[in-house]
Every structure is written in C-alpha cells, then in structure tokens.
Design a protein around this motif. Sequence first.
Motif, PDB file in Angstrom:
ATOM      1  N   VAL A  31       0.860  -1.178   0.000  1.00  0.00           N
ATOM      2  CA  VAL A  31       0.000   0.000   0.000  1.00  0.00           C
ATOM      3  C   VAL A  31       0.900   1.231   0.000  1.00  0.00           C
ATOM      4  O   VAL A  31       1.804   1.360   0.828  1.00  0.00           O
ATOM      5  N   THR A  32       0.687   2.157  -0.928  1.00  0.00           N
ATOM      6  CA  THR A  32       1.564   3.324  -1.054  1.00  0.00           C
ATOM      7  C   THR A  32       0.875   4.647  -0.741  1.00  0.00           C
ATOM      8  O   THR A  32       1.554   5.662  -0.568  1.00  0.00           O
ATOM      9  N   SER A  33      -0.450   4.644  -0.665  1.00  0.00           N
ATOM     10  CA  SER A  33      -1.165   5.895  -0.415  1.00  0.00           C
ATOM     11  C   SER A  33      -2.500   5.600   0.229  1.00  0.00           C
ATOM     12  O   SER A  33      -3.178   4.629  -0.138  1.00  0.00           O
ATOM     13  N   TRP A  34      -2.863   6.423   1.202  1.00  0.00           N
ATOM     14  CA  TRP A  34      -4.227   6.430   1.756  1.00  0.00           C
ATOM     15  C   TRP A  34      -4.540   7.858   2.167  1.00  0.00           C
ATOM     16  O   TRP A  34      -3.903   8.405   3.063  1.00  0.00           O
ATOM     17  N   GLN A  35      -5.495   8.462   1.465  1.00  0.00           N
ATOM     18  CA  GLN A  35      -5.824   9.867   1.666  1.00  0.00           C
ATOM     19  C   GLN A  35      -7.316   9.990   1.928  1.00  0.00           C
ATOM     20  O   GLN A  35      -8.119  10.057   0.993  1.00  0.00           O
ATOM     21  N   PRO A  36      -7.717   9.999   3.202  1.00  0.00           N
ATOM     22  CA  PRO A  36      -9.135  10.180   3.504  1.00  0.00           C
ATOM     23  C   PRO A  36      -9.653  11.492   2.912  1.00  0.00           C
ATOM     24  O   PRO A  36      -8.913  12.475   2.807  1.00  0.00           O
ATOM     25  N   THR A  37     -10.900  11.510   2.523  1.00  0.00           N
ATOM     26  CA  THR A  37     -11.484  12.682   1.890  1.00  0.00           C
ATOM     27  C   THR A  37     -11.309  13.920   2.763  1.00  0.00           C
ATOM     28  O   THR A  37     -11.617  13.897   3.953  1.00  0.00           O
ATOM     29  N   GLY A  38     -10.772  14.969   2.172  1.00  0.00           N
ATOM     30  CA  GLY A  38     -10.543  16.205   2.898  1.00  0.00           C
ATOM     31  C   GLY A  38      -9.258  16.253   3.695  1.00  0.00           C
ATOM     32  O   GLY A  38      -8.989  17.246   4.380  1.00  0.00           O
ATOM     33  N   GLN A  39      -8.428  15.194   3.612  1.00  0.00           N
ATOM     34  CA  GLN A  39      -7.190  15.109   4.377  1.00  0.00           C
ATOM     35  C   GLN A  39      -5.991  15.018   3.434  1.00  0.00           C
ATOM     36  O   GLN A  39      -6.110  14.638   2.271  1.00  0.00           O
ATOM     37  N   ALA A  40      -4.821  15.348   3.974  1.00  0.00           N
ATOM     38  CA  ALA A  40      -3.584  15.057   3.261  1.00  0.00           C
ATOM     39  C   ALA A  40      -3.294  13.566   3.349  1.00  0.00           C
ATOM     40  O   ALA A  40      -3.841  12.858   4.207  1.00  0.00           O
ATOM     41  N   ASP A  41      -2.429  13.068   2.468  1.00  0.00           N
ATOM     42  CA  ASP A  41      -2.085  11.647   2.482  1.00  0.00           C
ATOM     43  C   ASP A  41      -1.487  11.279   3.836  1.00  0.00           C
ATOM     44  O   ASP A  41      -0.635  11.994   4.381  1.00  0.00           O
ATOM     45  N   VAL A  42      -1.907  10.147   4.372  1.00  0.00           N
ATOM     46  CA  VAL A  42      -1.399   9.670   5.659  1.00  0.00           C
ATOM     47  C   VAL A  42      -0.049   8.982   5.494  1.00  0.00           C
ATOM     48  O   VAL A  42       0.745   8.943   6.442  1.00  0.00           O
ATOM     49  N   LEU A  43       0.226   8.456   4.304  1.00  0.00           N
ATOM     50  CA  LEU A  43       1.433   7.676   4.076  1.00  0.00           C
ATOM     51  C   LEU A  43       2.482   8.479   3.318  1.00  0.00           C
ATOM     52  O   LEU A  43       2.161   9.297   2.451  1.00  0.00           O
ATOM     53  N   PHE A  44       3.735   8.196   3.646  1.00  0.00           N
ATOM     54  CA  PHE A  44       4.888   8.822   3.001  1.00  0.00           C
ATOM     55  C   PHE A  44       5.445   7.878   1.940  1.00  0.00           C
ATOM     56  O   PHE A  44       5.533   6.671   2.155  1.00  0.00           O
ATOM     57  N   LEU A  45       5.829   8.441   0.794  1.00  0.00           N
ATOM     58  CA  LEU A  45       6.554   7.691  -0.233  1.00  0.00           C
ATOM     59  C   LEU A  45       7.683   8.590  -0.729  1.00  0.00           C
ATOM     60  O   LEU A  45       7.440   9.714  -1.167  1.00  0.00           O
ATOM     61  N   SER A  46       8.914   8.096  -0.635  1.00  0.00           N
ATOM     62  CA  SER A  46      10.053   8.903  -1.042  1.00  0.00           C
ATOM     63  C   SER A  46       9.926   9.327  -2.498  1.00  0.00           C
ATOM     64  O   SER A  46       9.488   8.545  -3.348  1.00  0.00           O
ATOM     65  N   ARG A  47      10.323  10.552  -2.761  1.00  0.00           N
ATOM     66  CA  ARG A  47      10.290  11.016  -4.142  1.00  0.00           C
ATOM     67  C   ARG A  47      11.320  10.300  -5.002  1.00  0.00           C
ATOM     68  O   ARG A  47      11.241  10.330  -6.232  1.00  0.00           O
ATOM     69  N   ASP A  48      12.300   9.631  -4.367  1.00  0.00           N
ATOM     70  CA  ASP A  48      13.298   8.852  -5.093  1.00  0.00           C
ATOM     71  C   ASP A  48      13.041   7.348  -5.000  1.00  0.00           C
ATOM     72  O   ASP A  48      13.933   6.540  -5.286  1.00  0.00           O
ATOM     73  N   ALA A  49      11.826   6.972  -4.608  1.00  0.00           N
ATOM     74  CA  ALA A  49      11.516   5.556  -4.402  1.00  0.00           C
ATOM     75  C   ALA A  49      11.760   4.744  -5.668  1.00  0.00           C
ATOM     76  O   ALA A  49      11.428   5.174  -6.778  1.00  0.00           O
TER      77      ALA A  49
END
Length: 289
Positions: A31-49
């Motif tokens: 799992v790489t992203s979970w963004q509840p409606t109206g919220q910022a993403d809860v999960l981090f993914l490196s920009r260099d992943a």
Amino acid sequence: MATFEELTAAGLRAVANPSCRGAALDLGATVTSWQPTGQADVLFLSRDARVSEGDEVHGGIPICAPWFGWGRDDVPVPRPHGLVRWVPWRLVDEVIDDDATTLVWELSGDDVAHLPGAGDYPADITFRHEARFGDALTLSLTITSPTTSFVLDQAFHTYFAVSDVMDVVVGGLGGLRYRDYTDGATWHDSTEALHVREHTDRIYDGAPTVTITDADRVLTLTTTGASNTVVWNPGPDGAQSLRGWAGDEWTGMLCVEIGNVQHNAVTVPAGGSHTMSMQVAVRPVKNSA
C-alpha cells in the motif's frame, strides 16, 4: 519519483471511493497511499523511491515476512526484511462497497523459492494480504503452513507522512520496555511519550494502541495478532546513505511498525496459520481530547 510507467510495471492499483483515495502496488502487495477525503495523504513515499522487482520500496506499507530486519539474534539471514516485499503478488479479488474498497493479494512459496533464504521456510507456505481503503485503513496478513511448523517474524513497515518529525509526539508506548538499536541493542524502560529528534531505531515489547500526534491531526493505530511496535527514522546521516531515498526527507516521515519480531516471533504450526491486522484512523487535533 518513480515514473508512471515504472509504477504501472510494478502493478499500480488506484483506489477512489467516497471515503478516500489510495494506491497500492502488486510489488510486495505494498500500500503506497491512503488519503481520507478532505485530508492530506497519511502515508509517506520517497520522491526517489525505486519500484522495480528486487527493489526495497521506501514508503507506504511494505510487508516484512517471514523475517524482519536482519533476523532474530543468532539467526542469520541473507538480506533484510524477508522474502515477500521483493516480488509481485497476485491480485485475487477487488471488492467495492458504497464507502470502501478492498484489495486482496496472494503469494505462494513457489513465488519466492528463487530468493536467498527461501529454503529455510516451508515450500508450501502461503501469504494472503487484504487491504481495506475506507474512512479507516485496515490491513490483514494471513500466513499459512499446510505441512510444516516454522518460526515467523513479520511486520507492517508503515511509513507515516508528518509535517515535521521533530514536532511529532508518539503516545501509548509509556511503560513498555524497548530495545534501542542505536545504543548497542540494549534494553531500556519507556516512561513517557516519544519525541523523535535524531536517528531512532527501537523495538518495543508490546503492541498497544498508539497515537501519532502531528501539527493538525492525530493518527491512531490499533492491532490484533501483534506483539511488538517498532519506531524508526534514519536521521540526517542515515538518510544520506539509503538507496531509493532523498536525503532531505527524514523530517517528513516516521515509521511506526507493528509486528512479531525477535523473542516475540510466533510459531505457525503444521496445518495452521497466523493472522496479523492493523487499523489506522485519523482525526483532527482539536478533537483529540
């Protein structure tokens, strides 16, 4: 950041429903992203992943199994964090409800048999991972061994996105003993909430309800089938040495992982299975009282 073509090759799965948006990869059933409606993403993914087969994905929620880190004391392993995060899983089901989406992956012993260390585990081992994306994120990992008993270490290696890690407070771990791997793997007693200021690598003896209080939101982790909580951040020096990681990103993430590791590894009996689950919920700070 990995390109769209690279993410697609890694088995990108996009999720969108009234409760949230999200994403995952077949690679490692990550799992790489979970963004509840109206919220910022809860999960981090490196920009260099890096997201090719054989890469260690720095971000999201990699699965560590059937060993964690560099293995238990006196149990050498050929590479960190197990077998299953390095290979693609098979998506076997997708269930869409009114307010949630559930993705289900499976992996067999044959799928990892070519990897170093696989021969130390049952050939017929099976893995099943269910991820439910809704107003909460719920993960469930079931590992089954039809014919042979074995010892299992495992973890959900969760990377949380935070505004500034030095302002974050991790609650719920007070009163637990922890092993500090920045201090020669020595044991300490935890007496208060945790503030991360530098390289942190702790394995707590317990998996209570944990809160991560950030600038404007509180994340709450609840678990079943887990006996450890791991808190990790590479700090400024460690971040510079990680492949597939941008060195300046260490202040924007915090790993709070749940699992069964070291002396809390579990025995999966012949003909039996073990299930570990985690739920992540989010609420505004103003409602945290």
